[in-house]
Enzyme design. Sequence first.
Site, short mmCIF file in Angstrom:
data_model
loop_
_atom_site.label_atom_id
_atom_site.label_comp_id
_atom_site.label_asym_id
_atom_site.label_seq_id
_atom_site.Cartn_x
_atom_site.Cartn_y
_atom_site.Cartn_z
N GLU A 123 -3.99 1.42 -5.79
CA GLU A 123 -3.08 0.34 -6.18
C GLU A 123 -2.93 0.37 -7.70
O GLU A 123 -3.82 0.86 -8.41
CB GLU A 123 -3.59 -1.01 -5.70
CG GLU A 123 -2.56 -2.12 -5.74
CD GLU A 123 -1.26 -1.76 -5.05
OE1 GLU A 123 -0.35 -1.25 -5.76
OE2 GLU A 123 -1.15 -1.95 -3.84
N CYS A 157 0.87 -1.17 0.00
CA CYS A 157 0.00 0.00 0.00
C CYS A 157 0.91 1.22 0.00
O CYS A 157 1.57 1.50 1.00
CB CYS A 157 -0.92 0.00 1.22
SG CYS A 157 -1.98 1.46 1.33
#
Length: 254
Positions: free
Chosen positions: A111, A2
Site C-alpha cells: 500500500e 489493494c
Amino acid sequence: MCGRFALTATPEDVAESLGLLETEGFPPRFNIAPTQPILVVIAGDRQQPGSNLPERRALLVRWGFTPSWVKDPRDFPLLINARAETAIGKASFKAAMRHRRILIPASGFYEWHRPPKESGEPSQAYWIRPKNGGIVAFAGLMETWSSADGSEVDTGAILTTRANTRIADIHERMPVVIKPEDFARWLDCKSQEPRDVADLMAPASDDYFEAIAVSDKVNKVANTGADLQIPVSVATRPASKLKEPPADRQLSLF
C-alpha cells in the site's frame, strides 16, 4: 484498496493453510498486479473424506472482475477491488456475493501513503504482512465471463473494508481478511447467504499486520524480485487519517 500483493509461500504451505488436498506447483511471486493470474480457493462439488464439508480446490483467475452480463470487457472498468460495505447491492457484484465467494491466499500486500500534493512529500510504499508470519486469506469474489464465441475467462476481485487503526496511518482501506476458522462459512454459498457472512467482512485486528517501508521499485510491474520487500528508512511515520471509530461498526450492506 489493494492494488498489489505477494504470494511467496510454497505450494505445500498454501495447501496446508487453506485446507487443500493438493495444489500444483507455482513460483514465489513478489509483485502480483492487476490483470495477472492469481491463485484462488473455491469450495468444490465433492465432500472432504470423512467430513460433511466440501473439498476446497485451487485455480487461477484473472485479477480484474468482469460481470457475466458485460458484452465487451474493453468497454468496462477494471474491477480489482469490491467494497464490502456495498458489494451486495452493486449490480457488478451481487450475484458473486451470493454464489461465488472465494479465498485469495497471500503473504501480504503493498500500500502507498500519498501525502497531500501541497505538502511536496513523495509517496511512500509499504509492505504489509501478518505480524506473526504465515499466509493470509483475503475475501474475494469470482465470476466467469463468456465471450460471443463461447470462450470463457475466470475473473476475480478482492473485497476491501475500512482500514483498522494501524493501516489507517497509511491508507483508508484494507483487504478483508478471513480467519481460518471462518473459511468454511465464507466459502459456503449454498447455505450461507451474504447477510449470514456480513460479520466476517470487518477490519482485521489492529495488531494483525505490520507495515514495513520499502522502496518505490514495487511501483513497476516489471520488478518482481525479493528485493522489493527490503526495508528502507523513512524520516517520519504518516499521521493516522482515522479520527474516531464510527459509533455503529456494523456493515451497511442492506
